[in-house]
Motif scaffolding. Structure first.
Motif, mmCIF file in Angstrom:
data_model
loop_
_atom_site.group_PDB
_atom_site.id
_atom_site.type_symbol
_atom_site.label_atom_id
_atom_site.label_comp_id
_atom_site.label_asym_id
_atom_site.label_seq_id
_atom_site.Cartn_x
_atom_site.Cartn_y
_atom_site.Cartn_z
ATOM 1 N N ILE A 173 -0.124 5.451 -1.811
ATOM 2 C CA ILE A 173 -1.269 4.888 -1.117
ATOM 3 C C ILE A 173 -0.811 4.245 0.173
ATOM 4 O O ILE A 173 0.299 3.722 0.276
ATOM 5 C CB ILE A 173 -2.010 3.827 -1.958
ATOM 6 N N VAL A 207 -2.546 1.577 2.315
ATOM 7 C CA VAL A 207 -3.699 0.708 2.526
ATOM 8 C C VAL A 207 -3.242 -0.549 3.245
ATOM 9 O O VAL A 207 -2.340 -0.477 4.079
ATOM 10 C CB VAL A 207 -4.424 0.416 1.186
ATOM 11 N N GLU A 208 -3.826 -1.673 2.931
ATOM 12 C CA GLU A 208 -3.532 -2.823 3.785
ATOM 13 C C GLU A 208 -2.104 -3.350 3.663
ATOM 14 O O GLU A 208 -1.624 -4.035 4.548
ATOM 15 C CB GLU A 208 -4.572 -3.939 3.595
ATOM 16 N N LEU A 209 -1.424 -2.986 2.603
ATOM 17 C CA LEU A 209 -0.028 -3.423 2.469
ATOM 18 C C LEU A 209 0.938 -2.431 3.097
ATOM 19 O O LEU A 209 2.159 -2.600 2.966
ATOM 20 C CB LEU A 209 0.340 -3.584 0.998
#
Lengths: 332, 332
Positions: free
Chosen positions: A258, A260-262
């Protein structure tokens, strides 16, 4: 070797970025620019201290090695034909055509003249995407069942397109709205990451905001030859402050990835844990790659067939939405 | 008031959870259980110290206020008809029917007899989803352009279904595989969060792993009456260790909401920042709600029409995939 580059049109919002990028390179000489909108041409020539060619012929006579085409999409083919005939290598903004037929004609022209050609699919060169492909190729995730790419910004909500960029919203010039403009990056990423070709597409494309007389968003399901289902959502209708415009989710029989925001993370059962891989630093663009290909003979990551194949996926999604049916690929 | 509850079948994987939940409540008396698979019935009756009814008639004669139906999906209607005729209130696992026709017949039976009815759409009661709906209703995100719900686990990859749960993979009993089993939660969430009805569905449902003789994944695009595009992906094909099974992304004209690995967060332009809202603690299930509705007259979050409407969205996605076309709703 110093590579001589000329610019064709400042219609595209990426044109100023291209000029700035070229001016920074010590191995590039910017010969000048032509724009069929004289006021626009003068504005940018003045801003960057460039020679302004009066005609495209004058530009060709200056013998650039590379031309960077940032015109309205509908004018790509006209310029490409003239420039390729003169054996000038080409960078052309995405999408290369207003539709698949246009893109195929462009492909034929480019191949007939044997010039180097690339387009602005810079997402491929993004370190997170390069790493994601490397992880996929390593087999860490196993066979991929589902992949999801979103490419979106709030351009229609915030009415970004006006004056010199208004043509993006006029289908005669752009060929399509938010779904074509951003979705084509997503379509390319799906092909690039999976290293596979689409066989079926279904989707819905719509005008959500009504702020322009063109589609501003769409979502499609894309089935690939090895059975992976891709989900592509794209458009000018997402308020994304602080979020990446182009996140990613990949699920396979052995793991997941993934972005995403991290940042980029992946899980693999083989090592039974989540990993945050180290990413390469500097990002090249496809235009940088073209300059290097001309001066050093290096490879291009994105070639004309990539431009055509991504356009085919997007065209299939538009057709699916218009005709209310699932579209089988290839279309030609 | 002590509510008398009886259990019908232990075929569904959630049945043990339901028994444990009922045994914990001091305001519930578990009368016993019936199972048409005698060995299975004896196994669970012994495990939980329950009376085992020999027939469904014997269960009815014990006069439960509520029956909890955890049979194979294909047997729901038969039990519902018998129990509703005897004015017994009903909890029935999801999906209520093997297809929309079945669900509509069940709806007619339930309405004719005027019994309370709910199903296992527990995602609605999840604090993150409840909060998300509250944020949407407040207008913080403006009009919603795009919403994405994924509900998945690696059940087909890891071959979770065997012995007493193998019927999940036999279409005659289950009506559908991974896309129906998990997608119906997603379909319900889309309706719940948007407070709107679907008008168009297109999708691709497929058997990715080949580990069972039934679909194990699917993806669909769902257009809602107010113009929102919903993306629903669901199945038994995603390796999700450490990730929530049911994340969420919502994009609106004024903000966005995501529920990913950091939990629920939303951005609103009105306050120009990202917020991580405080969530309610304890989670009720729809079965808890039914017990409370019987004993205290409280409201149900999920009623029979919700079960039917979610089934309609899923059925439209299966039809779209089978017939290769976009399906308009309502189907009836």
């Amino acid at each position: 070797m110093v590579v001589k580059v000329a610019l064709v049109s400042f219609a595209h919002v990426h044109a100023p970025g291209h000029v700035e990028q070229l001016l920074k390179r010590s191995d590039v000489e910017v010969l000048g620019a032509f724009d069929d909108n004289e006021e626009r041409g003068r504005h940018y020539a003045n801003r960057y201290g460039l020679r302004l060619f009066k005609t495209i012929d004058e530009l060709i006579k200056a013998k650039p090695d590379i031309a960077v085409i940032d015109s309205e999409t509908s004018k790509h083919k006209y310029y490409i034909e003239l420039l390729a005939e003169s054996s000038i290598h080409l960078f052309c903004e995405k999408p290369i055509g207003v539709n698949l037929k246009d893109a195929l004609e462009i492909s034929n022209i480019v191949k007939r003249h044997g010039v180097l050609f690339t387009t602005g699919f810079n997402s491929r060169l993004n370190p997170e995407n390069t790493k994601a492909r490397e992880i996929l190729s390593s087999g860490a995730l196993g066979k991929v069942s589902m992949i999801r790419v979103r490419v979106a910004h709030p351009g229609a909500i915030d009415k970004w397109f006006k004056d010199w960029s208004e043509w993006f919203t006029v289908s005669q010039y752009s060929g399509g709205g938010g779904f074509l403009d951003l979705g084509i990056h997503g379509a390319d990423l799906l092909r690039f990451l999976l290293n596979d070709e689409a066989v079926e597409v279904t989707g819905i494309v719509s005008n959500f905001t009504g702020n322009y007389n063109i589609d501003d968003q769409g979502a499609a399901v894309v089935k690939f030859s090895k059975g992976t289902l891709g989900i592509l959502d794209a458009g000018w209708t997402q308020v994304l402050e602080g979020l990446p415009w182009s996140p990613l989710e990949i699920y396979g029989e052995e793991g997941s990835l993934i972005r995403v925001e991290l940042g980029l993370m992946y899980y693999t059962r083989k090592q039974s844990g989540w990993f945050k891989p180290r990413l390469q630093g500097a990002v090249k663009t496809t235009l940088d790659e073209l300059i290097d290909a001309v001066s050093k003979g290096s490879q291009l990551s994105v070639v004309i067939d990539d431009a055509v194949k991504a356009q085919e996926i997007i065209e299939a999604a538009y057709r699916s939405s218009a005709e209310g049916r699932v579209i089988k690929l290839p279309l030609t």
